[in-house]
Enzyme design. Structure first.
Site, PDB file in Angstrom:
ATOM      1  N   GLY A   1       5.155   2.503   3.518  1.00  0.00           N
ATOM      2  CA  GLY A   1       5.755   1.370   2.820  1.00  0.00           C
ATOM      3  C   GLY A   1       4.892   0.651   2.084  1.00  0.00           C
TER       4      GLY A   1
ATOM      5  CD  GLU B   1      -0.880  -6.102   4.857  1.00  0.00           C
ATOM      6  OE1 GLU B   1      -0.250  -6.425   4.067  1.00  0.00           O
ATOM      7  OE2 GLU B   1      -0.609  -6.649   6.282  1.00  0.00           O
TER       8      GLU B   1
HETATM    9 MO1  MOS Z   1       2.484  -5.477   3.940  1.00  0.00          MO
HETATM   10  S1  MOS Z   1       2.032  -5.469   1.984  1.00  0.00           S
HETATM   11  O1  MOS Z   1       2.487  -7.010   4.222  1.00  0.00           O
HETATM   12  O2  MOS Z   1       4.304  -4.917   3.998  1.00  0.00           O
END
Ligand code: MOS
Length: 696
Positions: free
Chosen positions: A235, A660
């Protein structure tokens, strides 16, 4: 505080539970769910960047054998207005950006739909467009908040005055490029109406997010919409917020008499209407004493939004927490352009936002004659400078020292442009990472004891390739105090208990907390020897510690860069990161997440850049041949480690989120290493050969 979970299954190197299904092709992605008598949608996109659709001539398209319908702004069914301008597809003749969805063909085959879409003639009344991004625009404005709800500006003391008298100063402007998310699986929706019930097989990061958006647009009770996504091929943020394509698929399916409509966005279309990261311009000022201690920090950010819908990336937010100084300022200003809506991409805010300050810190180290690791150690704050709260844990020092040891930092020549080896300038660089622990007490989970004596755990979470299904099974097993083989986690279905989106690196924290709460309630109500059919459901409790403590994951990234002395070509033979991310539930999938993030950071450092043609307003390098994403050949050696961090305040599992943080700071480490190799300071991403051919 809720009682910590005792780790037994957590920490085990469990193989991804769906690995076999995936490699044998039996794990269904959105397109692959069997549906009867499907039809296929192909969209028509605006060829002007601003204006109005005056006419759509679909005669040639509808004359093709197998074309079922052509939807246009003039014949499309109505949707709710005023909720989300991005989702109001075909509701008006206005064109807000080039590539916008202005019509759609539904046909018996994908090929017919595509051919027919080419035959649809759209006439426009064109208006002048403006897609020029610059910090000098006079119409820059301050949004009310930045994503998701941070203050736009922060101010403490008098940073300009303190900067003016600082013994050491760095002032520079840093830019990051426009990026498109590009998960491997394109955005795909299969929409099926059954009377007034809608089922969507959607490639999404959040089934309940999609359900809420679509129910809102069609003014349906959410119970009439079901969204199913058992497997998702990535995603990167672009499937975290719903985009127009999925509303279009559902809209078209109102015209097919119950036949499903399948819409797989093409790679080229993914550069038009499913989100992207704004380019950023950061003007940084760091003032310090001769000893390198910061006295003044300011970070003034300029970025893009769409004129028709605002999204404000929180680029200046990490600077607020990373280092302390008596005088500080962060600001965000937006240029509203005739472009598609930017949105989340791979650590929105933190990722572009750590490029500027972490390169500026490298420049400050040079100005102070200090080692860049030593400068950072010297500037470790006692508390979160932004909130004033103590950190729940901040093991950045351990990451830096452990990373330096593993990387061999002590062998680094202190001055740049010191090593020329076989025609390559060789250098090394460091930068830091941080990422917040995001939690919202809204996710729920259920636990049911089945006839086969298996505990079935249900939660509407998604596994977008991260391994969340596996990690949640380990958490559930520990919460129920059983073996992982006695647990089956069901996710990816909005019929399951409500869950937050797979975003903000918060899946394990939020969903895991809900599962722990449900498991504990199950044990409290049904005991240790339950009967088949026994069931309990619970919502994740609020964590009172979040108002007393600042919760973040940290990391230190080290890069080695080689620059061809003749051509300027940069290479990154080695990346090494050490992270402090709380408990690692599954080392196998966690390492994969961190390495993936670091590789994306490498990609941002050297390769990725969406090139906008300002004459027409579209991205010209709209495929993976010309929008290069780092491949295995680019990422020669990527090592990810973590320290043994124990933080019982974040949640019962002690997890902080790993999705992330790997991308945060990586590009700065590479740019800093490129400077160390060549003596050339590149402040604009990507770092390319032309920049490295200038004189240092
Ligand atoms: Mo992630 S870019 O926080 O969906």
């Amino acid at each position: 505080m809720t009682e910590p979970l005792r780790p037994r299954a957590m920490g085990a190197d469990l193989e991804r539970l769906e690995a076999h299904a995936k490699v044998t092709g039996t794990a269904p992605y959105a397109w692959e769910h069997p549906v009867s008598e499907p039809t296929y949608l192909h969209p028509v996109q605006a060829t002007v960047a601003r204006g109005r659709v005056t006419d759509v001539d679909a005669r040639a398209a509808t004359a093709l054998d197998g074309v079922l319908t052509v939807l246009t702004p003039f014949n499309a069914p109505g949707l709710a207005r005023g909720r989300d301008a991005e989702l109001e597809v075909l509701q008006s003749d206005e064109v807000a950006f080039r590539g916008q969805l202005v019509a759609a063909v539904v046909a018996e085959t994908p090929e017919t739909a595509r051919q027919a879409a080419d035959l649809v003639r759209v006439d426009y009344e064109t208006r002048p467009h403006d897609v020029t991004f610059s910090a000098d625009r006079e119409d820059l404005y301050a949004p009310e908040v930045v994503n998701p709800d941070h203050p736009t500006d922060t101010h403490e003391g008098d940073p300009d005055a303190a900067f003016a008298v600082a013994e050491r100063a760095v002032e520079a402007t840093y830019t990051t490029a426009r990026y498109h998310n590009n998960p491997l699986e394109p955005h795909t929706t299969v929409a099926v109406w059954d009377d007034d019930r809608l089922t969507l097989y959607d490639s999404t990061q959040g089934v309940h997010t999609v359900r809420a958006a679509v129910a809102g647009m069609f003014e349906l009770d959410p119970s009439r919409v079901r969204v199913i996504a058992p497997h998702v091929g990535g995603g990167f943020g672009s499937k975290g917020t719903p985009h127009a394509h999925l509303v279009l698929a559902a809209l078209a399916a109102t015209r097919t008499r119950g036949r499903p409509v399948k819409f797989a966005v093409t790679r080229q279309q993914m550069f038009a209407f499913v989100g992207y990261r704004t380019p950023t311009i950061q003007r940084m000022r760091l003032g310090a004493g001769a000893d390198g201690r910061l006295v003044s920090i300011s970070d003034d950010v300029v970025e893009t939004t769409a004129r028709f819908k605002e999204f404000a990336e929180q680029t200046g937010v990490p600077t607020r927490t990373m280092y302390a100084a008596g005088h500080r300022r962060t600001t965000h200003r937006l240029a509203a352009l005739d472009v598609g809506v930017p949105s989340w991409m791979r650590a929105p805010g933190e990722c572009p936002g750590m490029f500027a300050p972490e390169v500026a810190m490298d420049e400050l180290a040079e100005a102070c004659g200090l080692d860049p690791v030593a400068l950072r150690l010297r500037n470790e704050p006692e508390r979160d400078p932004d909130s004033g709260l103590p950190f729940s844990s901040r093991n950045l020092v351990a990451c830096l020292t452990e990373g330096a040891r593993r990387f061999g930092w002590d062998r680094r020549p202190p001055l740049p442009r010191a090593t020329l080896r076989d025609g390559w300038w060789v250098g090394t660089g460091v930068a830091c990472s941080l990422y917040p622990v995001l939690q919202r007490p809204v996710s729920s989970a259920s636990v049911r004891f089945r006839d086969d004596r298996c505990y079935e755990v249900g939660i509407g979470a998604t596994d977008i390739g991260t391994g969340s299904r596996t990690a949640l099974t380990q958490i559930a097993a520990d919460a129920l105090e059983v073996a992982v083989t006695d647990v089956e986690v069901r996710l990816g279905d909005s019929a399951l208990p409500t869950a937050t989106v797979a975003g903000g690196s918060s899946g394990t924290t939020n969903w895991g907390s809900a599962i722990v709460a449900a498991a504990r309630r199950f044990r409290a109500e049904c005991g240790r020897d339950p009967r088949p059919g026994d069931e309990a459901t619970s919502t994740m409790p609020a964590n009172p510690e979040t108002s007393r403590l600042s919760m973040h994951a940290f990391g230190a990234q080290f890069a080695e860069v080689w620059v061809d002395a003749a051509t300027g070509e940069p290479r990154v033979p080695r990346l090494l990161g050490v992270f402090a991310v709380g408990r690692v539930v599954n080392p196998r999938t966690a390492r994969s997440q961190l390495m993936g993030g670091m590789t994306m950071g490498l990609s941002m450092a050297l390769h990725e850049q969406s090139v906008l043609d300002e004459r027409f307003g579209h991205v010209v390098n709209h495929d993976l041949a010309e929008y290069h994403i780092s491949t295995c050949a680019d990422a020669a050696s990527v090592e990810a480690y973590w320290i043994d961090e124990h933080d019982p305040t974040v949640n019962p599992m002690g997890t902080k989120g790993i999705g992330e943080i790997g991308i945060v700071g990586t590009a700065a480490a590479v740019a800093n290493a490129a400077h160390h190799a060549t003596g050339i300071r590149v402040r604009d991403l990507p770092v390319t050969a032309d920049a490295l051919l200038t004189d240092p």
